[in-house]
Design a protein around this motif. Structure first.
Motif, mmCIF file in Angstrom:
data_model
loop_
_atom_site.group_PDB
_atom_site.id
_atom_site.type_symbol
_atom_site.label_atom_id
_atom_site.label_comp_id
_atom_site.label_asym_id
_atom_site.label_seq_id
_atom_site.Cartn_x
_atom_site.Cartn_y
_atom_site.Cartn_z
ATOM 1 N N THR A 171 36.703 44.010 30.838
ATOM 2 C CA THR A 171 36.448 44.424 32.222
ATOM 3 C C THR A 171 37.117 45.757 32.548
ATOM 4 N N LEU B 154 34.836 39.237 29.488
ATOM 5 C CA LEU B 154 36.054 39.099 30.293
ATOM 6 C C LEU B 154 37.203 39.943 29.760
ATOM 7 N N LYS C 273 32.629 41.192 34.740
ATOM 8 C CA LYS C 273 33.432 39.996 35.029
ATOM 9 C C LYS C 273 32.531 38.825 35.429
#
Length: 96
Positions: free
Chosen positions: A25, A22, A45
Motif C-alpha cells: 500500500t 496489503l 488496501k
C-alpha cells in the motif's frame, strides 16, 4: 477430489494476492506507485482486504463441500478481481 485441490489452490492464490496488495500500500509495484497517490493506496488496501475476505469464504466453501456455495464463491472472486483490475487501469501511467 480434483475440485478440492483446485479450490485449495484458489484459496492460496487469493490469500497471496491479498497479502501482496496489503504489503504494497505504500511501496511501488509493477508500474503503480501507491506511495505517491493516496487514492491508489486506498484501492490497493481495499483490494487486499476484499481478496482476503474472498479467500476466507472460499476456504469455508471448500470445507463445506457444497457445490452451489463453491460456485457462488468463485463468481464473487472473479467479480472482485475484475473490479480491482478495472480500478487499477485508471492509474496506469499515461504515454505522452
Amino acid at each position: 477430489m480434483v475440485i478440492n485441490i483446485l479450490m485449495i489452490l484458489y484459496v492460496l492464490l487469493t490469500f497471496f494476492i491479498g497479502w501482496f496488495f496489503l504489503t504494497h500500500t505504500h511501496r511501488p509495484f509493477l508500474v503503480f506507485h501507491p506511495e505517491e497517490n493516496p487514492n491508489l493506496s486506498g484501492i490497493v488496501k481495499f483490494g487486499g482486504w476484499s481478496l482476503i475476505v474472498v479467500g476466507v469464504i472460499a476456504a469455508v466453501a471448500t470445507i463445506m463441500q457444497n457445490d452451489v456455495f463453491i460456485s457462488m464463491t468463485l463468481l464473487i472472486g472473479v467479480l472482485d478481481i475484475l473490479a480491482i483490475q478495472l480500478m487499477l487501469v485508471h492509474f496506469f501511467p499515461k504515454i505522452k
